[in-house]
Design a protein around this motif. Sequence first.
Motif, PDB file in Angstrom:
ATOM      1  N   LEU A 107     -35.283  -6.422 -29.039  1.00  0.00           N
ATOM      2  CA  LEU A 107     -36.203  -7.425 -29.555  1.00  0.00           C
ATOM      3  C   LEU A 107     -35.481  -8.521 -30.324  1.00  0.00           C
ATOM      4  CD1 LEU A 107     -38.246  -4.986 -29.008  1.00  0.00           C
ATOM      5  CD2 LEU A 107     -39.710  -6.180 -30.609  1.00  0.00           C
ATOM      6  N   ASN A 108     -34.187  -8.318 -30.624  1.00  0.00           N
ATOM      7  CA  ASN A 108     -33.386  -9.365 -31.246  1.00  0.00           C
ATOM      8  C   ASN A 108     -32.602 -10.176 -30.233  1.00  0.00           C
ATOM      9  OD1 ASN A 108     -34.215  -8.528 -33.822  1.00  0.00           O
ATOM     10  ND2 ASN A 108     -32.577  -6.999 -33.931  1.00  0.00           N
ATOM     11  N   GLY A 109     -32.761  -9.879 -28.942  1.00  0.00           N
ATOM     12  CA  GLY A 109     -32.129 -10.683 -27.906  1.00  0.00           C
ATOM     13  C   GLY A 109     -30.985 -10.015 -27.186  1.00  0.00           C
ATOM     14  N   TYR A 110     -30.707  -8.730 -27.448  1.00  0.00           N
ATOM     15  CA  TYR A 110     -29.602  -8.027 -26.793  1.00  0.00           C
ATOM     16  C   TYR A 110     -30.140  -7.192 -25.628  1.00  0.00           C
ATOM     17  CZ  TYR A 110     -26.799  -9.194 -30.914  1.00  0.00           C
ATOM     18  OH  TYR A 110     -26.143  -9.857 -31.908  1.00  0.00           O
ATOM     19  N   ASN A 111     -29.476  -7.288 -24.481  1.00  0.00           N
ATOM     20  CA  ASN A 111     -29.832  -6.440 -23.347  1.00  0.00           C
ATOM     21  C   ASN A 111     -29.436  -4.997 -23.646  1.00  0.00           C
ATOM     22  OD1 ASN A 111     -30.749  -8.668 -21.939  1.00  0.00           O
ATOM     23  ND2 ASN A 111     -28.792  -8.999 -20.898  1.00  0.00           N
ATOM     24  N   GLY A 112     -30.151  -4.062 -23.032  1.00  0.00           N
ATOM     25  CA  GLY A 112     -29.863  -2.651 -23.240  1.00  0.00           C
ATOM     26  C   GLY A 112     -30.032  -1.860 -21.960  1.00  0.00           C
ATOM     27  N   THR A 113     -29.212  -0.809 -21.818  1.00  0.00           N
ATOM     28  CA  THR A 113     -29.305   0.079 -20.655  1.00  0.00           C
ATOM     29  C   THR A 113     -29.130   1.518 -21.134  1.00  0.00           C
ATOM     30  OG1 THR A 113     -28.434  -1.571 -19.122  1.00  0.00           O
ATOM     31  CG2 THR A 113     -28.319   0.723 -18.437  1.00  0.00           C
ATOM     32  N   ILE A 114     -30.038   2.375 -20.716  1.00  0.00           N
ATOM     33  CA  ILE A 114     -29.963   3.805 -21.006  1.00  0.00           C
ATOM     34  C   ILE A 114     -29.981   4.532 -19.663  1.00  0.00           C
ATOM     35  CG2 ILE A 114     -31.009   5.751 -22.199  1.00  0.00           C
ATOM     36  CD1 ILE A 114     -32.372   3.727 -24.047  1.00  0.00           C
ATOM     37  N   MET A 115     -28.936   5.317 -19.412  1.00  0.00           N
ATOM     38  CA  MET A 115     -28.770   5.965 -18.103  1.00  0.00           C
ATOM     39  C   MET A 115     -28.654   7.472 -18.287  1.00  0.00           C
ATOM     40  SD  MET A 115     -25.635   5.457 -15.397  1.00  0.00           S
ATOM     41  CE  MET A 115     -25.882   3.699 -15.319  1.00  0.00           C
ATOM     42  N   CYS A 116     -29.359   8.211 -17.429  1.00  0.00           N
ATOM     43  CA  CYS A 116     -29.285   9.680 -17.403  1.00  0.00           C
ATOM     44  C   CYS A 116     -28.521  10.108 -16.161  1.00  0.00           C
ATOM     45  CB  CYS A 116     -30.689  10.293 -17.411  1.00  0.00           C
ATOM     46  SG  CYS A 116     -31.535  10.140 -18.989  1.00  0.00           S
ATOM     47  N   TYR A 117     -27.443  10.879 -16.381  1.00  0.00           N
ATOM     48  CA  TYR A 117     -26.554  11.316 -15.297  1.00  0.00           C
ATOM     49  C   TYR A 117     -26.373  12.822 -15.408  1.00  0.00           C
ATOM     50  CZ  TYR A 117     -22.238  11.854 -12.572  1.00  0.00           C
ATOM     51  OH  TYR A 117     -21.295  12.258 -11.659  1.00  0.00           O
ATOM     52  N   GLY A 118     -26.177  13.472 -14.260  1.00  0.00           N
ATOM     53  CA  GLY A 118     -25.907  14.898 -14.298  1.00  0.00           C
ATOM     54  C   GLY A 118     -26.215  15.587 -12.988  1.00  0.00           C
ATOM     55  N   GLN A 119     -26.027  16.894 -13.014  1.00  0.00           N
ATOM     56  CA  GLN A 119     -26.259  17.722 -11.842  1.00  0.00           C
ATOM     57  C   GLN A 119     -27.749  17.825 -11.557  1.00  0.00           C
ATOM     58  OE1 GLN A 119     -24.929  21.678 -12.481  1.00  0.00           O
ATOM     59  NE2 GLN A 119     -25.412  22.426 -10.432  1.00  0.00           N
ATOM     60  N   THR A 120     -28.093  18.099 -10.315  1.00  0.00           N
ATOM     61  CA  THR A 120     -29.504  18.241  -9.965  1.00  0.00           C
ATOM     62  C   THR A 120     -30.120  19.427 -10.706  1.00  0.00           C
ATOM     63  OG1 THR A 120     -31.053  18.591  -8.139  1.00  0.00           O
ATOM     64  CG2 THR A 120     -28.891  19.625  -7.942  1.00  0.00           C
ATOM     65  N   GLY A 121     -31.292  19.215 -11.246  1.00  0.00           N
ATOM     66  CA  GLY A 121     -31.992  20.257 -11.985  1.00  0.00           C
ATOM     67  C   GLY A 121     -31.544  20.412 -13.422  1.00  0.00           C
ATOM     68  N   ALA A 122     -30.692  19.505 -13.922  1.00  0.00           N
ATOM     69  CA  ALA A 122     -30.174  19.640 -15.282  1.00  0.00           C
ATOM     70  C   ALA A 122     -31.087  19.017 -16.329  1.00  0.00           C
ATOM     71  CB  ALA A 122     -28.781  19.012 -15.383  1.00  0.00           C
ATOM     72  N   GLY A 123     -32.150  18.344 -15.932  1.00  0.00           N
ATOM     73  CA  GLY A 123     -33.108  17.809 -16.897  1.00  0.00           C
ATOM     74  C   GLY A 123     -33.021  16.312 -17.107  1.00  0.00           C
ATOM     75  N   LYS A 124     -32.556  15.552 -16.101  1.00  0.00           N
ATOM     76  CA  LYS A 124     -32.451  14.089 -16.258  1.00  0.00           C
ATOM     77  C   LYS A 124     -33.830  13.443 -16.308  1.00  0.00           C
ATOM     78  CE  LYS A 124     -30.128  13.772 -12.532  1.00  0.00           C
ATOM     79  NZ  LYS A 124     -30.218  15.219 -12.300  1.00  0.00           N
ATOM     80  N   THR A 125     -34.692  13.792 -15.365  1.00  0.00           N
ATOM     81  CA  THR A 125     -36.035  13.210 -15.340  1.00  0.00           C
ATOM     82  C   THR A 125     -36.849  13.643 -16.550  1.00  0.00           C
ATOM     83  OG1 THR A 125     -35.977  13.178 -12.915  1.00  0.00           O
ATOM     84  CG2 THR A 125     -38.133  12.975 -13.952  1.00  0.00           C
TER      85      THR A 125
END
Length: 790
Positions: A82-100
């Motif tokens: 909200l102050n003008g900075y772009n942001g990215t949050i990424m979830c990575y890992g093995q299938t079934g590890a709880g990313k979603t």
Amino acid sequence: MGTRKKVHAFVRVKPTDDFAHEMIRYGDDKRSIDIHLKKDIRRGVVNNQQTDWSFKLDGVLHDASQDLVYETVAKDVVSQALNGYNGTIMCYGQTGAGKTYTMTGATENYKHRGILPRALQQVFRMIEERPTHAITVRVSYLEIYNESLFDLLSTLPYVGPSITPMTIVENPQGVFIKGLSVHLTSQEEDAFSLLFEGETNRIIASHTMSKNSSRSHCIFTIYLEAHSRTLSEEKYITSKINLVDLAGSERLGKSGSEGRVLKEATYINKSLSFLEQAIIALGDQKRDHIPFRQCKLTHALKDSLGGNCNMVLVTNIYGEAAQLEETLSSLRFASRMKLVTTEPAINEKYDAERMVKNLEKELALLKQELAIHDSLTNRTFVTYEPMDEIQIAEINSQVRRYLEGTLDEIDIINLRQIKEVFNQFRVVLSQQEQEVESTLRRKYTLIDRNDFAAISAIQKAGLVDVDGHLVGEPERQNFGLGVAPLSTKPGKKAKSKKTFKEPLSSLARKEGASSPVNGKDLDYVSTSKTQLVPSSKDGDVKDMLSRDRETSSIEPLPSDSPKEELRPIRPDTPPSKPVAFEEFKNERGSEINRIFKENKSILNERRKRASETTQRINAIKREIDVTKEALDFQKSLREKQGEYENKGLMIIDEEEFLLILKLKDLKKQYRSEYQDLRDLRAEIQYCQHLVDQCRHRLLMEFDIWYNESFVIPEDMQMALKPGGTIRPGMVPVNRIVSLGEDDQDKFSQLQQRVLPEGPDSISFYNAKVKTEQKHNYLKTMMGLQQAHRK
């Protein structure tokens, strides 16, 4: 540009009962994780196999709640957006590890929501805390499935599927997806509805590692644009938050994928390999070329990976020994990501409308300097300012006098005045045409000669003959002949419908005058103390309270000569309580059941009125918002044209004055309707209390009746008579029958139980319910269409 900073990497361990404590250990600072692997003795005496690894990260989240994960990982990124900075949050890992689960969470439970819905909630909460800025929020939802781009929000009725395939396009402003729909959201509930709509369109599959495995990479993007309400600067800030839920890497030997799922797994592993190659290249400072275009995933995230962005990675891992190799691979990826640096900076743009305003101010100053120059050169009659209202009114007066013949000629000073003279000629001509038309309409009924339908209707009514003359048209007389309408015939009077409603108290007095009140009747009166009596005025709770006190003060009186009642023959086997309950409601408990139904109907009627009042309040609120926008537009238009004062008072036009009056009336209506809503809520609360009290009385009476009729032995019935040692109700029995509650009661009780614990969950649950209702409706319609085709 901003200063370079490293990517933050966190690890979240999936909870499990079979955690490998001997192989996985955490540091005391919760920022490191150590992996120990026993040597394989089958390799012989000379064995150089590595057995220990240590990974330094920004945080290790073990047995962490969704609240803690969001506070640690995403809260700062969203607040800086909200102050003008772009942001990215990424979830990575093995299938079934709880990313979603980490990114989206469980939509069925508000407390288990993930990073994405919490980020939306934080954005709208921070917007409310910044009244000095006008902030707009837009969202999009992209899916990358088998190296193809799909819009998860294309199923909305106002979007529709795209004819041309979506492509990734680069320009000096960054990377964007051509053909991806972007949706404006003004409320938190609308944003949740778009999120749930996209979630239902995601592609999932089942294999041995996960029952609901995501088979595609998904990127939910929040676009923010903030304009200052107080400053007149033309600069404004923009930003975007990319929330990336990657599909999980999987080993085909463990997942057992076949067919379509096998093909999907191949594409997923390929794109994740290209992502890791891009991360390795970004971490190497000697590399000049970064392979972003190897796959759609890295190409779409080019701005986020090592660009103008605050980057956060959440690596999801298993804590079991059987998945240790995949855990090591995921931790290596997190370590490589920490080597990547980004250069976040505030995204500033320029507002063309405000630039025009500033240029207009500068132009006004230049005109003032030019006027000073003209006065020094004796050119005082030349003006460069727009005509004000007084000058325009003077020109209008000159034009009217010129048309009337009282003014021979109009003095011309400059070109601006010539244009205004012609404009006033047009204004005067238009006013005269309107006056002539209004005069004709007052005297005559104007009908278009080409409107044959209207002419035929008048002829059928007998008002006009075939030649077009009025029937009974007077010829220099004060009256005409014709057919008078039925409403004007003498001797006919309109009958007014009247509705008489006799109060219950009068009925009670009539019945009391004709027959004496015995103990049984008074007992019925005492049971009806929870009965609701509709008052003569809606919403009169005080009258109901007074009647409740009056009826509750009546106590059952013993009869002067009680008679022995004939009891029916008791069956050998007691009937089931549901059957007995229906019998009780029709016989002994009929009066209480009737009162319960009446109270329930009055409660439903009050709820319906409260719902209608709420809808009216919402409609008035929307009209207030529209009127405010129109008033702001008029004010801005007045500021552009110039403000005029007369004796210290601001002069406004008639349209703006009418908008102010309309806004005042709407606010008055809003306050009145809101007060009515508060009164209705008080009535609903009181009515609900009476309904619950009546339900409890009905069940208690049934319990006593059932014990007396079927449970208590006949030889003890004498002890239950007046003066005996046992009173009805003293025999304990478990209540297994309850009144059936409708869906409205269940929903009300759910709100009373859930909302006090989390009042912020209203938008979340409303959006979830609307999305489910929409998809259930679509499924039903598709089923009906298929049945119709068969």
